[in-house]
Design a protein around this motif. Structure first.
Motif: not given
Length: 179
Positions: A112-124
Motif C-alpha cells: 500500500a505504501g509504495l504506490p502512495a509514496y509515488v503519488v505523494a512524490s508527484f504532489v511535491g
C-alpha cells in the motif's frame, strides 16, 4: 483493498496526464486531486476493512501533520514563488500527502505504501511546477508528513513495529518484533 488501490492508481494516472499539456494551473489542480485521493485512501482503506483503529490513526497522523505545517507557516513566513502570499514554507499539500502515504505504508506494508509514496512524490513535484513552492518547502513538507505518519500510525499486525529515528549525527530505522 486491491480494488481501492487500483482506483487510486487510475485517479492518479488521470491527474498525472493533465499537467503534460497544462501550465501552472494544471499542475496545481493535478496535485490537489492527487493529494485528495491519498487522504481518501488513508481513511478509506481502513474503513472498508472495518479497521476503526486505522481510521483514528489516519486522523491523528493527518491532523498532527496539519498542526505542525500550519504552525511553521505562521512562525516562518516565506513568500511563494508566484508571489501570492507568505505561506510557502513548508508545503501543506506535500506534508498531507506524505502523511497519508506514511500512514498507509506503516499500517498495511509496502504494497500500500509504495504506490502512495509515488503519488505523494508527484504532489511535491506538482507544487514546484505550479510555482507554489520551492524544492526546500516540498522536502520539509515530505519529512513532516512521513515522520508524523510513522510516529502516530501502528501496524495492523502489532507484532512488528518500525520506527524511523534521527539526530544530528545520522539516522536509521529500528525494527522490533514480538514472537
Amino acid at each position: 483493498m486491491k480494488k481501492l488501490l487500483v482506483s487510486i492508481g487510475i485517479a492518479a494516472s488521470v491527474g498525472l496526464a493533465a499537467p503534460v499539456q497544462a501550465g501552472e494551473k494544471g499542475w496545481d489542480d493535478a496535485g490537489s486531486i492527487a493529494r485528495d485521493a491519498l487522504v481518501v485512501a488513508a481513511f478509506g482503506v481502513p474503513a472498508v476493512q472495518g479497521d476503526w483503529d486505522g481510521v483514528l490513526q489516519a486522523g491523528g497522523s493527518l491532523g498532527g501533520t496539519m498542526l505542525v505545517t500550519q504552525g511553521l507557516k505562521e512562525v516562518f513566513p516565506s513568500r511563494r514563488p508566484d508571489g501570492s502570499d507568505d505561506k510557502s514554507f513548508p508545503s501543506g499539500h506535500t506534508s498531507t500527502s506524505f502523511a497519508a502515504a506514511a500512514t498507509l505504508h506503516n499500517r498495511y506494508g509496502w504494497e500500500a505504501g509504495l504506490p502512495a509514496y509515488v503519488v505523494a512524490s508527484f504532489v511535491g513535484l506538482s507544487r514546484v511546477e505550479a510555482k507554489r513552492h520551492r524544492v526546500g518547502d516540498v522536502l520539509v513538507g515530505a519529512a513532516i508528513g512521513t515522520i508524523t505518519g510513522h510516529l502516530i500510525t501502528t501496524k495492523a499486525n502489532d507484532r512488528v513495529h518500525i520506527l524511523p529515528w534521527g539526530d544530528t549525527q545520522g539516522g536509521g530505522v529500528a525494527v522490533t518484533m514480538r514472537f
